[in-house]
Design a protein around this motif. Structure first.
Motif, PDB file in Angstrom:
ATOM      1  N   GLY A  84       2.351  -0.732   8.705  1.00 10.32           N
ATOM      2  CA  GLY A  84       3.688  -0.231   8.406  1.00 10.32           C
ATOM      3  C   GLY A  84       4.249  -0.777   7.113  1.00 10.32           C
ATOM      4  O   GLY A  84       4.870  -0.045   6.320  1.00 10.32           O
ATOM      5  N   ARG A  85       4.028  -2.065   6.881  1.00  8.04           N
ATOM      6  CA  ARG A  85       4.520  -2.669   5.629  1.00  8.04           C
ATOM      7  C   ARG A  85       3.818  -2.060   4.413  1.00  8.04           C
ATOM      8  O   ARG A  85       4.453  -1.761   3.396  1.00  8.04           O
ATOM      9  N   LEU A  86       2.504  -1.884   4.514  1.00 10.38           N
ATOM     10  CA  LEU A  86       1.736  -1.363   3.385  1.00 10.38           C
ATOM     11  C   LEU A  86       2.127   0.073   3.038  1.00 10.38           C
ATOM     12  O   LEU A  86       2.276   0.426   1.862  1.00 10.38           O
ATOM     13  N   ILE A  87       2.295   0.911   4.047  1.00  9.14           N
ATOM     14  CA  ILE A  87       2.591   2.320   3.789  1.00  9.14           C
ATOM     15  C   ILE A  87       4.015   2.512   3.278  1.00  9.14           C
ATOM     16  O   ILE A  87       4.301   3.482   2.568  1.00  9.14           O
ATOM     17  N   ASP A  88       4.925   1.599   3.625  1.00  6.47           N
ATOM     18  CA  ASP A  88       6.276   1.669   3.056  1.00  6.47           C
ATOM     19  C   ASP A  88       6.262   1.376   1.556  1.00  6.47           C
ATOM     20  O   ASP A  88       7.026   1.970   0.794  1.00  6.47           O
ATOM     21  N   GLU A  89       5.409   0.454   1.158  1.00  3.95           N
ATOM     22  CA  GLU A  89       5.320   0.092  -0.251  1.00  3.95           C
ATOM     23  C   GLU A  89       4.632   1.172  -1.076  1.00  3.95           C
ATOM     24  O   GLU A  89       4.959   1.386  -2.243  1.00  3.95           O
ATOM     25  N   LYS A  90       3.631   1.857  -0.446  1.00  2.86           N
ATOM     26  CA  LYS A  90       2.854   2.865  -1.174  1.00  2.86           C
ATOM     27  C   LYS A  90       2.505   4.004  -0.223  1.00  2.86           C
ATOM     28  O   LYS A  90       1.419   4.025   0.363  1.00  2.86           O
ATOM     29  N   PRO A  91       3.413   4.952  -0.019  1.00  3.20           N
ATOM     30  CA  PRO A  91       3.196   6.018   0.975  1.00  3.20           C
ATOM     31  C   PRO A  91       2.189   7.071   0.501  1.00  3.20           C
ATOM     32  O   PRO A  91       2.555   8.173   0.072  1.00  3.20           O
ATOM     33  N   GLN A  92       0.901   6.721   0.568  1.00  2.00           N
ATOM     34  CA  GLN A  92      -0.164   7.619   0.128  1.00  2.00           C
ATOM     35  C   GLN A  92      -1.300   7.611   1.160  1.00  2.00           C
ATOM     36  O   GLN A  92      -1.587   6.575   1.783  1.00  2.00           O
ATOM     37  N   GLU A  93      -1.980   8.763   1.281  1.00  2.00           N
ATOM     38  CA  GLU A  93      -3.081   8.875   2.245  1.00  2.00           C
ATOM     39  C   GLU A  93      -4.259   7.972   1.906  1.00  2.00           C
ATOM     40  O   GLU A  93      -5.076   7.656   2.774  1.00  2.00           O
ATOM     41  N   ILE A  94      -4.353   7.548   0.666  1.00  2.00           N
ATOM     42  CA  ILE A  94      -5.464   6.696   0.273  1.00  2.00           C
ATOM     43  C   ILE A  94      -5.493   5.407   1.093  1.00  2.00           C
ATOM     44  O   ILE A  94      -6.558   4.833   1.350  1.00  2.00           O
ATOM     45  N   LEU A  95      -4.328   4.942   1.535  1.00  2.00           N
ATOM     46  CA  LEU A  95      -4.284   3.729   2.358  1.00  2.00           C
ATOM     47  C   LEU A  95      -4.936   3.967   3.720  1.00  2.00           C
ATOM     48  O   LEU A  95      -5.604   3.082   4.258  1.00  2.00           O
ATOM     49  N   ILE A  96      -4.750   5.163   4.280  1.00  5.73           N
ATOM     50  CA  ILE A  96      -5.409   5.485   5.548  1.00  5.73           C
ATOM     51  C   ILE A  96      -6.920   5.540   5.338  1.00  5.73           C
ATOM     52  O   ILE A  96      -7.693   5.052   6.179  1.00  5.73           O
ATOM     53  N   ALA A  97      -7.343   6.108   4.218  1.00  6.50           N
ATOM     54  CA  ALA A  97      -8.769   6.167   3.914  1.00  6.50           C
ATOM     55  C   ALA A  97      -9.366   4.766   3.828  1.00  6.50           C
ATOM     56  O   ALA A  97     -10.456   4.501   4.369  1.00  6.50           O
ATOM     57  N   LYS A  98      -8.667   3.859   3.184  1.00  5.38           N
ATOM     58  CA  LYS A  98      -9.168   2.489   3.046  1.00  5.38           C
ATOM     59  C   LYS A  98      -9.181   1.762   4.395  1.00  5.38           C
ATOM     60  O   LYS A  98     -10.096   0.992   4.686  1.00  5.38           O
ATOM     61  N   ALA A  99      -8.148   2.014   5.221  1.00  8.71           N
ATOM     62  CA  ALA A  99      -8.126   1.389   6.545  1.00  8.71           C
ATOM     63  C   ALA A  99      -9.298   1.883   7.395  1.00  8.71           C
ATOM     64  O   ALA A  99      -9.964   1.097   8.086  1.00  8.71           O
TER      65      ALA A  99
END
Length: 404
Positions: A59-74
């Protein structure tokens, strides 16, 4: 596929991955540290804790950078950590067996190391999906509820899929590679949409490696049979007695040598089985016997051959083991003096009304631990009540004669 549909599908799949991994995890741990409440408590507790931490960090990470790339990395990191479990679980759990004293410490250390990293990264996904699918504050409840509903439905499906389909049919290694492949494929798809070509190349290379590992059999395998049942990972192979060197056809359940048959004409394959012959001394001429635990049916076969007036009932929870005993270990079919019950030994004890001259107990849920439900005062009392007057109970336990 629309963005929202894609994100909800990812929430659904990630929920399923978590529960399949958790249930398969119990099967991974069982051969080394058993299936006691300590193991289940540690497994459930650490998975919940790591999911909670994953929710918070995601939640903290996606608030800072709301992009799908974060889901891909997770998803990519979840795949890598799952792959690590696949590669190192046996060696690590063997190390736990050798160096960690006590079931509680073993359960805590094993579950923490193996299950926290994948569960943490999978926990990142739901809050990330929720943030990206949320368009306006007025529909926040609907959006969040939808994400968690899809994730929960995925978890429900994963639970039943693991317990009723995957584990009874597929080897654990195949299931683990499947989990890695699914997480990796989803991350690869998202990297492709985001045009992150280096990530796409690395992910595709790993995916090809998984396909190769999953479709290539070990050329040096000495197993006559390698299969799965609802209860066990089963291997049959020729071996030697570690004391006498005699040739034995071995049955291995998980990491435990659970039964065998002498290939050089010995009446019994293992020395410990001869202690069951104490019944000849303490209860000579016994006519009705019960054995809890069948596996390769080494001693029941001995009873049929050497005690022609004795009828023996055998309780074996795993029906597939009985079929393997017929096919590989020369268990006679349609013998009127042998009755097999395919059920848990404790439920058998709860409802059985027959009396026995001798009860043999040879049941294990790992290499060193007896099933907890057969070690309670109530279970022992049930066995005592089933004995005829002057009846005999002989139990196989793993214990040193002296010392710790």
């Amino acid at each position: 596929m629309t963005k929202n549909a894609r994100l909800l599908l990812i929430a659904f799949v990630s929920g399923a991955l978590v529960m399949v991994f958790e249930i398969v995890g119990a099967r991974i741990l069982a051969p080394y540290i058993g299936t006691s409440f300590y193991v289940w408590t540690a497994l459930i507790g650490f998975v919940l804790a790591s999911l909670s931490l994953g929710y918070f960090v995601g939640g903290r990470l996606i608030d800072e950078k709301p992009q799908e790339i974060l889901i891909a990395k997770a998803l990519f990191m979840a795949a890598i950590s799952l792959f690590g479990v696949y590669l190192f679980k046996d060696d690590f759990l063997q190390w736990i067996n050798q160096h960690v004293i006590g079931i509680k410490a073993s359960a805590l250390m094993a579950t923490f190391v193996l299950f926290v990293p994948p569960s943490f990264f999978l926990g990142n996904i739901s809050p990330m999906v929720s943030r990206l699918i949320l368009n306006e504050i007025q529909t926040a409840g609907k959006s969040m509820g939808g994400v968690f509903a899809y994730s929960s439905i995925g978890s429900l499906l994963g639970t039943f899929l693991a317990g009723f389909v995957l584990i009874p049919i597929f080897p654990l290694s195949t299931i683990m590679l499947g989990l890695v492949g699914i997480a990796l494929s989803l991350s690869l798809y998202l990297f492709f949409l985001e045009k992150k070509w280096l990530w796409v190349f690395v992910g595709f290379a790993l995916l090809c490696m998984l396909v190769y590992m999953g479709t290539t059999k070990k050329a040096d395998s000495s197993y006559i049979l390698e299969t799965e049942s609802s209860y066990n990972s089963i291997k049959i192979y020729p071996s030697n007695d570690y004391k006498t060197g005699d040739s034995i056809l071995m049955m291995q359940l998980g990491r435990q040598r659970a039964g065998g048959m002498s290939l050089v004409g010995n009446p019994l394959p293992f020395n410990y089985l001869y202690y069951f012959r104490l019944a000849e001394h303490f209860k000579p001429g016994f006519s009705k016997a019960l054995m809890l635990g069948g596996a390769a049916y080494s001693f029941p076969k001995y009873v049929l051959k050497n005690y022609p007036e004795t009828h023996i009932d055998v309780v074996e929870i795993d029906e597939k083991l009985s079929q393997i005993a017929y096919d590989f270990f020369e268990l006679p079919k349609n013998n009127a003096r042998l009755t097999i019950f395919h059920e848990d030994a404790r439920t058998f004890l709860n409802k059985q009304k027959d009396k026995y001259d001798v009860i043999y107990s040879d049941t294990f849920c790992s290499a060193i631990s007896l099933p907890y439900q057969l070690t309670s005062i109530e279970a022992v009392q049930l066995q005592y009540d089933m004995l005829e007057e002057d009846g005999l109970l002989i139990v196989n336990v793993i214990q040193a004669v002296s010392g710790r």
